[in-house]
Design a protein around this motif. Structure first.
Motif, PDB file in Angstrom:
ATOM      1  N   GLU A  87       0.838  -1.202   0.000  1.00 50.53           N
ATOM      2  CA  GLU A  87       0.000   0.000   0.000  1.00 50.53           C
ATOM      3  C   GLU A  87       0.872   1.250   0.000  1.00 50.53           C
ATOM      4  O   GLU A  87       0.560   2.238  -0.677  1.00 50.53           O
ATOM      5  N   HIS A  91       0.898   4.217  -2.775  1.00 51.17           N
ATOM      6  CA  HIS A  91       0.646   5.596  -2.336  1.00 51.17           C
ATOM      7  C   HIS A  91       1.795   6.505  -2.762  1.00 51.17           C
ATOM      8  O   HIS A  91       1.577   7.649  -3.189  1.00 51.17           O
ATOM      9  N   THR A  94       1.416   7.324  -6.374  1.00 45.06           N
ATOM     10  CA  THR A  94       0.334   8.300  -6.531  1.00 45.06           C
ATOM     11  C   THR A  94       0.827   9.709  -6.223  1.00 45.06           C
ATOM     12  O   THR A  94       0.541  10.662  -6.961  1.00 45.06           O
ATOM     13  N   GLY A 173      -4.555   6.701   0.645  1.00 46.83           N
ATOM     14  CA  GLY A 173      -3.906   6.431   1.920  1.00 46.83           C
ATOM     15  C   GLY A 173      -4.923   6.409   3.048  1.00 46.83           C
ATOM     16  O   GLY A 173      -6.019   6.968   2.926  1.00 46.83           O
TER      17      GLY A 173
END
Length: 247
Positions: A87, A91, A94, A173
């Motif tokens: 994750e 993130h 991104t 997030g």
């Protein structure tokens, strides 16, 4: 940066990046291999290591990488990392794309497509946590009740798509997008991953199944901000609630 680097070289960059980001190998020794053995440019090699450390930490990085770099790294990260660590990687990417867009307005379509593919893969792995007050819509029938009477409450439980929820959190997030509360930072490990997901479209008003876009239709918020959003019907916009928060 790294436009001509091969997949085989990137595999070595990945292995060295893991050692560097874990403080198990200093930068000068990494460069000895990348520059000395693989004939990579020193500046490019340094940027790869800085980017790699940011990816593992879930932080923004500013130096561009080739699409092939993302293909190789994401495939290996997906195989090697835990869900929570992966994750962070998504993130970080991104944040990087947002930074690049703010500077050059370049969309990086190939990288965005790859990111979306892995966000979807991640969504399949994450079960929705049982936050009861997040997964129900309460519709209070406001008839003329005498003071002190018991209100009649009908609870319409709409199915929340756990994959859409996970994809939303992977994109934004696990941090409130209104007040920026991060429960892991406040409460430590017990708060890790805790967040509500707000549906911008009021499901109670739709009364039928619809296809959720996890980026456009959903947004992570803390329980307090989630409650404040629903003080209006239809729900208040995130932008309006942000404007109401007193500094």
């Amino acid at each position: 940066m790294g436009k001509e680097i091969t997949a085989a070289q990137l595999a070595t960059v990945y292995e060295l990046g893991n050692l560097f980001s874990a403080n198990k190998l200093p930068l000068n020794q990494v460069l000895e291999t990348l520059v000395g053995s693989l004939n990579m440019n020193e500046t490019s090699s340094t940027n790869y290591m800085r980017n790699f450390a940011a990816l593992k930490a879930g932080k923004v990085y500013k130096r561009a990488m080739s699409a092939l770099s993302y293909q190789v790294f994401l495939a290996k990260f997906y195989q090697d990392l835990s869900i929570s660590d992966f994750e962070k990687v998504l993130h970080s990417i991104t944040l990087h794309l947002q930074y690049r867009w703010s500077k050059s307005k370049v969309k990086h379509k190939e990288i965005r497509k790859l990111l979306a593919e892995y966000q979807s893969k991640l969504a399949l792995l994450i079960p929705a946590p049982p936050f009861a007050n997040e997964v129900t819509d309460e519709v209070i029938h406001k008839a003329n009740f005498p003071e002190g009477a018991i209100k009649q409450v009908t609870v319409n439980a709409y199915e929340r798509n756990s994959r859409a929820r996970a994809a939303c959190i992977a994109h934004y997030g696990a941090c409130c997008q209104v007040c920026k509360t991060d429960f892991e930072k406040v409460y430590g490990n017990i708060g890790k991953g805790f967040i509500h997901v707000h549906h911008k479209i009021d499901l109670a008003s739709i009364r039928e199944s619809y296809q959720v876009n996890p980026i456009k239709d959903l947004i992570p918020v803390c329980p307090n901000c989630h409650a404040m959003l629903h003080t209006e019907t239809p729900a208040m916009t995130v932008e309006k609630l942000k404007s109401l928060i007193k500094s």
